[in-house]
Write a protein that holds these residues in place. Sequence first.
Motif, short mmCIF file in Angstrom:
data_model
loop_
_atom_site.label_atom_id
_atom_site.label_comp_id
_atom_site.label_asym_id
_atom_site.label_seq_id
_atom_site.Cartn_x
_atom_site.Cartn_y
_atom_site.Cartn_z
N VAL A 169 0.84 -1.20 0.00
CA VAL A 169 0.00 0.00 0.00
C VAL A 169 0.87 1.25 0.00
O VAL A 169 0.61 2.21 -0.73
N LEU A 170 1.94 1.26 0.80
CA LEU A 170 2.85 2.40 0.84
C LEU A 170 3.48 2.63 -0.53
O LEU A 170 3.52 3.76 -1.03
N THR A 171 3.95 1.57 -1.16
CA THR A 171 4.58 1.68 -2.48
C THR A 171 3.59 2.20 -3.52
O THR A 171 3.92 3.09 -4.32
N SER A 203 1.34 9.10 -6.07
CA SER A 203 1.57 10.49 -5.70
C SER A 203 2.68 11.13 -6.53
O SER A 203 2.58 12.27 -6.96
N ILE A 204 3.76 10.39 -6.76
CA ILE A 204 4.92 11.00 -7.42
C ILE A 204 4.75 11.07 -8.94
O ILE A 204 5.30 11.98 -9.58
N THR A 205 4.00 10.17 -9.54
CA THR A 205 3.89 10.14 -11.00
C THR A 205 3.40 11.45 -11.59
O THR A 205 4.05 11.99 -12.50
N ILE A 218 5.43 10.54 2.13
CA ILE A 218 4.49 10.84 3.22
C ILE A 218 3.07 10.47 2.80
O ILE A 218 2.32 9.87 3.58
N ASN A 219 2.69 10.79 1.56
CA ASN A 219 1.36 10.42 1.07
C ASN A 219 1.18 8.90 1.07
O ASN A 219 0.13 8.40 1.46
N GLY A 220 2.20 8.18 0.62
CA GLY A 220 2.13 6.72 0.64
C GLY A 220 2.04 6.17 2.05
O GLY A 220 1.29 5.24 2.33
N TRP A 221 2.82 6.76 2.96
CA TRP A 221 2.80 6.34 4.37
C TRP A 221 1.42 6.58 4.98
O TRP A 221 0.90 5.72 5.70
N GLN A 222 0.83 7.72 4.67
CA GLN A 222 -0.51 8.02 5.19
C GLN A 222 -1.53 7.01 4.67
O GLN A 222 -2.40 6.56 5.42
N SER A 223 -1.42 6.63 3.41
CA SER A 223 -2.32 5.62 2.85
C SER A 223 -2.16 4.29 3.57
O SER A 223 -3.15 3.62 3.90
N ALA A 224 -0.91 3.91 3.83
CA ALA A 224 -0.66 2.65 4.53
C ALA A 224 -1.21 2.68 5.95
O ALA A 224 -1.84 1.72 6.41
N MET A 225 -1.00 3.77 6.65
CA MET A 225 -1.47 3.86 8.03
C MET A 225 -3.00 3.93 8.09
O MET A 225 -3.62 3.35 8.98
N PHE A 226 -3.62 4.62 7.14
CA PHE A 226 -5.08 4.66 7.08
C PHE A 226 -5.62 3.25 6.84
O PHE A 226 -6.59 2.82 7.49
#
Length: 109
Positions: free
Chosen positions: A23-25, A31-33, A80-88
Amino acid sequence: ASALNDVTREFGTAIGVALLGAVLTAGYRNSITPELDAFDRLPDDIAGTAREGLANAVAAAPALNDRAAALVRIAQESFINGWQSAMFSYVLIRGAAIEHHDSTDDRQS
């Protein structure tokens, strides 16, 4: 019974880490694309490297000279956006597991 409990716990942890990593990846790449697509005159090889992960983006950034800091910032924000998705995702899964456990306990009482 104790060994089985240990194996189950270890297996569950490994699956959880793998799923949250995926999910983080995915969140990082999603987000970066668009940010890389909007980055002015960014060589394709550097964009491809940056899409692979934060460490890769930071390693590729010096090739951009005066624009290196901008690429690093974009990569950090995307991480950070990926991390937030993973934590959510974790919170939702954990909440569902707790709810299921509580409802199972209620039925056994």
